[in-house]
Write a protein that holds these residues in place. Structure first.
Motif, PDB file in Angstrom:
ATOM      1  N   PRO A  22     -42.828 -20.126  27.532  1.00 43.26           N
ATOM      2  CA  PRO A  22     -43.951 -20.924  27.046  1.00 43.26           C
ATOM      3  C   PRO A  22     -44.974 -20.059  26.302  1.00 43.26           C
ATOM      4  O   PRO A  22     -45.219 -18.911  26.661  1.00 43.26           O
ATOM      5  N   ARG A  31     -46.920 -25.352  21.930  1.00 44.93           N
ATOM      6  CA  ARG A  31     -45.814 -26.302  21.924  1.00 44.93           C
ATOM      7  C   ARG A  31     -46.167 -27.544  22.735  1.00 44.93           C
ATOM      8  O   ARG A  31     -46.660 -27.456  23.861  1.00 44.93           O
ATOM      9  N   VAL A  32     -45.870 -28.684  22.158  1.00 45.99           N
ATOM     10  CA  VAL A  32     -45.991 -29.964  22.860  1.00 45.99           C
ATOM     11  C   VAL A  32     -44.618 -30.619  22.875  1.00 45.99           C
ATOM     12  O   VAL A  32     -43.963 -30.720  21.836  1.00 45.99           O
ATOM     13  N   VAL A  33     -44.179 -31.041  24.045  1.00 49.62           N
ATOM     14  CA  VAL A  33     -42.944 -31.811  24.176  1.00 49.62           C
ATOM     15  C   VAL A  33     -43.321 -33.229  24.575  1.00 49.62           C
ATOM     16  O   VAL A  33     -44.133 -33.432  25.490  1.00 49.62           O
ATOM     17  N   ARG A 114     -43.245 -24.756  33.292  1.00 51.11           N
ATOM     18  CA  ARG A 114     -43.563 -25.606  32.145  1.00 51.11           C
ATOM     19  C   ARG A 114     -42.370 -25.688  31.186  1.00 51.11           C
ATOM     20  O   ARG A 114     -42.463 -25.315  30.009  1.00 51.11           O
ATOM     21  N   THR A 115     -41.284 -26.223  31.710  1.00 55.35           N
ATOM     22  CA  THR A 115     -40.077 -26.422  30.917  1.00 55.35           C
ATOM     23  C   THR A 115     -39.484 -27.796  31.225  1.00 55.35           C
ATOM     24  O   THR A 115     -39.658 -28.333  32.320  1.00 55.35           O
ATOM     25  N   TYR A 126     -42.998 -25.894  27.184  1.00 56.92           N
ATOM     26  CA  TYR A 126     -44.142 -26.636  26.656  1.00 56.92           C
ATOM     27  C   TYR A 126     -45.445 -26.017  27.148  1.00 56.92           C
ATOM     28  O   TYR A 126     -45.502 -25.383  28.209  1.00 56.92           O
ATOM     29  N   LEU A 129     -47.202 -31.415  28.004  1.00 61.80           N
ATOM     30  CA  LEU A 129     -46.077 -32.345  28.064  1.00 61.80           C
ATOM     31  C   LEU A 129     -46.618 -33.765  28.071  1.00 61.80           C
ATOM     32  O   LEU A 129     -47.556 -34.079  28.812  1.00 61.80           O
TER      33      LEU A 129
END
Length: 420
Positions: A22, A31-33, A114-115, A126, A129
């Motif tokens: 991350p 990063r945004v998922v 955070r995955t 991410y 999220l």
């Protein structure tokens, strides 16, 4: 539900990102998922990508390549829309807004790392999220029915093939046959939805099978726009629809999909088509993430952040947020609040106080549209209703036609807002 193993579609960027840890804010692009490509997820992905002007890496995870909106799927059943009219793709989000669109199932979330784990084997890191997975069904909610019975007694509350199946079963009913609906308990997706569906089924039967009957077994003592629907049913479909509410045993229901029977308060009825809409809960990925309470994911209305994990935002049908109904309009409205909050957290951009709105249109008969809606504001406890409106019984035909035409314009506008 069986998990289909899907591969990435043009996701070289996403695949490369899966191999990295991350991001640390300030040390690379955050990063945004986003999980779920409906009214909440697609809108959030588009707004974050658009308004960050590429400063945030946005990945949208959605298993379907063609997304069929649940809103307006009843109009398809009623013959007012064709199936392609409610189908949408993600090409513009990818090509014009730079969203990494991954067609796969999210099957796990590691909140500490955070995955997000995907069925195809990829792992997406991410910084924030967003979960907008819609609904799943509560096991055992209707005695005799589970998801394996959906081809005999469709729920059609996730649009697409289920909508096609239900429409075909209605068309195949014998002359003078019986259609039954098992309505859901509160809370559920689209409060007027089951009753608009009954209206659309009645519209089809009135044209092609006018001696057919419709039975609604309802565990609730009342429902959204009840007076409007009952007035409309009396006007358009007099004598065709029998609503059996809680007081008359509508909550004491079992079904037998093999025998095609519905038993209401001990009285068994043979039916020719049956739409079972069970009790609902947040899409399963919310449960897997460990952020649900009493079947739904509680959030703060100020930012749509999970009350159990500040790095996760939950939108639309899946969240427990207060007074807003579970609707496509609500999800779209909440997505914009979440997108602004995410950009503020990751880019230190300006964040304005959250404001929300919702309108639910329903078609009762040809050119006979009604609506209900409200505005909302965030408080520390919930998203609270500020004021509202609803169509009135006895309105003239021109106003009802204008309401229906307004809904057509809204559909064009919200789908453009979702998919670009």
């Amino acid at each position: 539900m069986a998990v289909d193993r899907r591969k990435f579609l043009g996701t070289g960027v996403a695949a490369a990102a899966a191999l990295q840890a991350p991001a640390v804010l300030g040390a690379g692009k955050p990063r945004v998922v986003v999980i779920g490509g409906g009214a909440g997820g697609a809108t959030a992905a588009r707004y974050i990508a658009k308004d960050s002007e590429g400063a945030i890496d946005v990945t949208l995870v959605e298993p379907t390549r063609s997304y069929y909106t649940c809103f307006f799927s009843n109009l398809y059943i009623g013959g007012f829309q064709e199936l392609p009219d409610i189908a949408h793709s993600y090409g513009t989000l990818a090509s014009q807004y730079g969203v990494n669109v991954v067609h796969d199932w999210a099957v796990g979330i590691d909140r500490d790392a955070r995955t997000v784990s995907l069925a195809g084997g990829a792992v997406l890191p991410y910084d924030r999220l967003i979960l907008s997975p819609g609904i799943d069904f509560v096991d055992g909610a209707v005695e005799g029915w589970d998801i394996t019975a959906q081809n005999k007694m469709p729920h059609a509350y996730k649009a697409g093939s289920q909508s096609e199946l239900l429409k075909a079963q209605i068309a195949a009913m014998p002359e003078g046959g019986t259609f039954a609906m098992v309505a859901p308990p509160n809370p559920y997706r689209c409060p007027p939805g089951p009753y608009e569906r009954v209206s659309m089924v009645a519209h089809v039967l009135k044209q092609k099978n006018p001696t057919a009957k419709i039975i609604i077994a309802d565990p609730k003592p009342k429902f959204s726009k009840m007076a409007l629907f009952q007035e409309g049913w009396g006007h358009h479909y007099d004598g065709m629809i029998d609503w059996i509410g809680e007081e008359f045993g509508g909550g004491n229901v079992s079904v037998d999909p093999e025998a095609m029977t519905v038993t209401i308060d001990g009285e068994e009825t043979k039916v020719d088509a049956c739409n079972v809409i069970p009790a609902m809960k947040a899409g399963r990925i919310c449960e897997l993430a460990g952020i649900t309470e009493d079947n739904w994911a509680p959030v703060s209305g100020h930012t749509m952040q999970s009350r159990l994990d500040e790095n996760i935002h939950v939108l639309g049908d899946a969240c427990a947020q207060g007074d807003m109904p579970k609707s496509g309009f609500s999800a779209n409205s909440q997505a914009k609040v979440a997108a602004m909050a995410v950009r503020g957290a990751l880019l230190d951009s300006k964040v304005f106080p959250a404001q929300f709105s919702n309108t639910c249109w329903s078609l009762i008969g040809e050119n006979d549209g009604v609506k209900v809606g409200a505005t909302y504001q965030a408080t520390d406890e919930k998203i609270a209703k500020v004021d509202g409106f609803i169509s009135q019984t006895g309105e003239d035909a021109l106003l009802r036609q204008q309401t229906y035409e307004e809904s057509i314009g809204w559909y064009a506008g919200i789908t453009a807002d979702m998919f670009g």
